[in-house]
Design a protein around this motif. Structure first.
Motif, mmCIF file in Angstrom:
data_model
loop_
_atom_site.group_PDB
_atom_site.id
_atom_site.type_symbol
_atom_site.label_atom_id
_atom_site.label_comp_id
_atom_site.label_asym_id
_atom_site.label_seq_id
_atom_site.Cartn_x
_atom_site.Cartn_y
_atom_site.Cartn_z
ATOM 1 N N ASN A 30 0.835 -1.196 0.000
ATOM 2 C CA ASN A 30 0.000 0.000 0.000
ATOM 3 C C ASN A 30 0.870 1.247 0.000
ATOM 4 O OD1 ASN A 30 -2.422 1.520 0.171
ATOM 5 N ND2 ASN A 30 -2.080 1.780 2.368
ATOM 6 N N GLU A 31 0.546 2.194 -0.852
ATOM 7 C CA GLU A 31 1.314 3.429 -1.025
ATOM 8 C C GLU A 31 2.772 3.137 -1.365
ATOM 9 O OE1 GLU A 31 0.427 5.984 2.397
ATOM 10 O OE2 GLU A 31 -0.907 7.081 1.048
ATOM 11 N N GLN A 32 2.961 2.195 -2.266
ATOM 12 C CA GLN A 32 4.294 1.883 -2.755
ATOM 13 C C GLN A 32 4.299 1.885 -4.285
ATOM 14 O OE1 GLN A 32 7.260 1.154 -0.858
ATOM 15 N NE2 GLN A 32 5.952 2.122 0.680
ATOM 16 N N ASN A 52 2.183 1.703 -9.761
ATOM 17 C CA ASN A 52 1.669 2.217 -8.502
ATOM 18 C C ASN A 52 0.868 1.071 -7.894
ATOM 19 O OD1 ASN A 52 -0.144 3.344 -6.568
ATOM 20 N ND2 ASN A 52 0.311 5.375 -7.390
ATOM 21 N N ALA A 53 1.402 0.471 -6.845
ATOM 22 C CA ALA A 53 0.783 -0.740 -6.314
ATOM 23 C C ALA A 53 -0.577 -0.468 -5.703
ATOM 24 C CB ALA A 53 1.704 -1.390 -5.282
ATOM 25 N N SER A 54 -0.865 0.767 -5.334
ATOM 26 C CA SER A 54 -2.183 1.091 -4.786
ATOM 27 C C SER A 54 -3.232 1.205 -5.876
ATOM 28 C CB SER A 54 -2.112 2.395 -3.985
ATOM 29 O OG SER A 54 -1.256 2.254 -2.869
ATOM 30 N N SER A 55 -2.913 1.976 -6.914
ATOM 31 C CA SER A 55 -3.895 2.241 -7.958
ATOM 32 C C SER A 55 -3.830 1.241 -9.103
ATOM 33 C CB SER A 55 -3.690 3.647 -8.524
ATOM 34 O OG SER A 55 -2.463 3.720 -9.242
ATOM 35 N N GLY A 56 -2.675 0.613 -9.278
ATOM 36 C CA GLY A 56 -2.500 -0.301 -10.404
ATOM 37 C C GLY A 56 -2.029 0.357 -11.673
ATOM 38 N N SER A 57 -1.844 1.664 -11.652
ATOM 39 C CA SER A 57 -1.392 2.334 -12.872
ATOM 40 C C SER A 57 0.055 1.958 -13.160
ATOM 41 C CB SER A 57 -1.527 3.852 -12.737
ATOM 42 O OG SER A 57 -0.656 4.335 -11.743
ATOM 43 N N THR A 58 0.354 1.801 -14.427
ATOM 44 C CA THR A 58 1.678 1.337 -14.836
ATOM 45 C C THR A 58 2.331 2.322 -15.789
ATOM 46 O OG1 THR A 58 0.655 0.047 -16.609
ATOM 47 C CG2 THR A 58 1.130 -1.113 -14.555
ATOM 48 N N PHE A 102 8.073 5.030 -1.766
ATOM 49 C CA PHE A 102 6.780 5.532 -1.320
ATOM 50 C C PHE A 102 6.093 6.222 -2.498
ATOM 51 C CE2 PHE A 102 3.572 6.997 1.460
ATOM 52 C CZ PHE A 102 3.279 8.310 1.099
ATOM 53 N N LEU A 103 4.807 5.922 -2.658
ATOM 54 C CA LEU A 103 4.055 6.503 -3.772
ATOM 55 C C LEU A 103 2.586 6.566 -3.406
ATOM 56 C CD1 LEU A 103 4.629 7.473 -6.718
ATOM 57 C CD2 LEU A 103 3.785 5.244 -7.471
ATOM 58 N N ARG A 104 2.029 7.755 -3.426
ATOM 59 C CA ARG A 104 0.622 7.914 -3.092
ATOM 60 C C ARG A 104 -0.266 7.369 -4.201
ATOM 61 N NH1 ARG A 104 2.842 12.655 -0.781
ATOM 62 N NH2 ARG A 104 2.463 12.719 1.461
ATOM 63 N N TYR A 105 -1.512 7.149 -3.871
ATOM 64 C CA TYR A 105 -2.469 6.479 -4.760
ATOM 65 C C TYR A 105 -2.517 7.104 -6.146
ATOM 66 C CZ TYR A 105 -6.878 4.615 -6.506
ATOM 67 O OH TYR A 105 -7.828 4.011 -7.291
ATOM 68 N N GLY A 106 -2.617 8.413 -6.239
ATOM 69 C CA GLY A 106 -2.844 9.052 -7.529
ATOM 70 C C GLY A 106 -1.584 9.451 -8.278
#
Length: 127
Positions: A30-32, A52-58, A102-106
């Motif tokens: 989460n948030e990675q 983005n492991a939270s949102s799934g965007s690649t 660390f990476l936030r959702y958006g």
């Protein structure tokens, strides 16, 4: 978070292989942001793509020699990110690494600097 790769091995040309990048026990993705890289002997490290492991965007790096033949995905229930590689070639032989930051959702994973690197998993493509 600490991550570890798995799934490497010796495969024949033309086959597929899926590598896993799993968060250390007790950790979550989460948030990675997770990036995939590879390095062949005598060559510079190559960036493959990230998620983005939270949102799934690649994001897939346009200069990657694997571009068009691989897909990055995640299963948050398993705290694992995958690198699926298709139509493997002998030149894909390398040590494959994942790394986390660390990476936030958006946020996009593009252009990130990674903090924690796994030990790598060897992929050898040979007949």
């Amino acid at each position: 978070v600490q991550v570890v790769e798995s799934g490497g091995g010796l495969v024949q040309p033309g086959t597929s292989l899926t590598l896993s990048c799993t968060a250390a026990p007790g950790s979550t993705l989460n948030e990675q942001g997770i990036g995939w890289f590879r390095q062949a002997p005598g060559k510079e490290r190559e960036r493959l793509g990230c998620i983005n492991a939270s949102s799934g965007s690649t994001y897939y790096f346009p200069g990657s020699f694997l571009r068009g033949r691989f897909t990055i995905s995640r299963d948050n229930n398993k705290n694992t990110v995958y690198l699926q590689m298709n139509s493997l070639r002998p030149e894909d032989t390398a040590m494959y690494y994942c790394a986390s930051t660390f990476l936030r959702y958006g946020d996009t994973c593009r252009g990130r600097t990674y903090d924690y690197w796994g030990p790598g998993t060897q992929v050898t493509v040979s007949a």
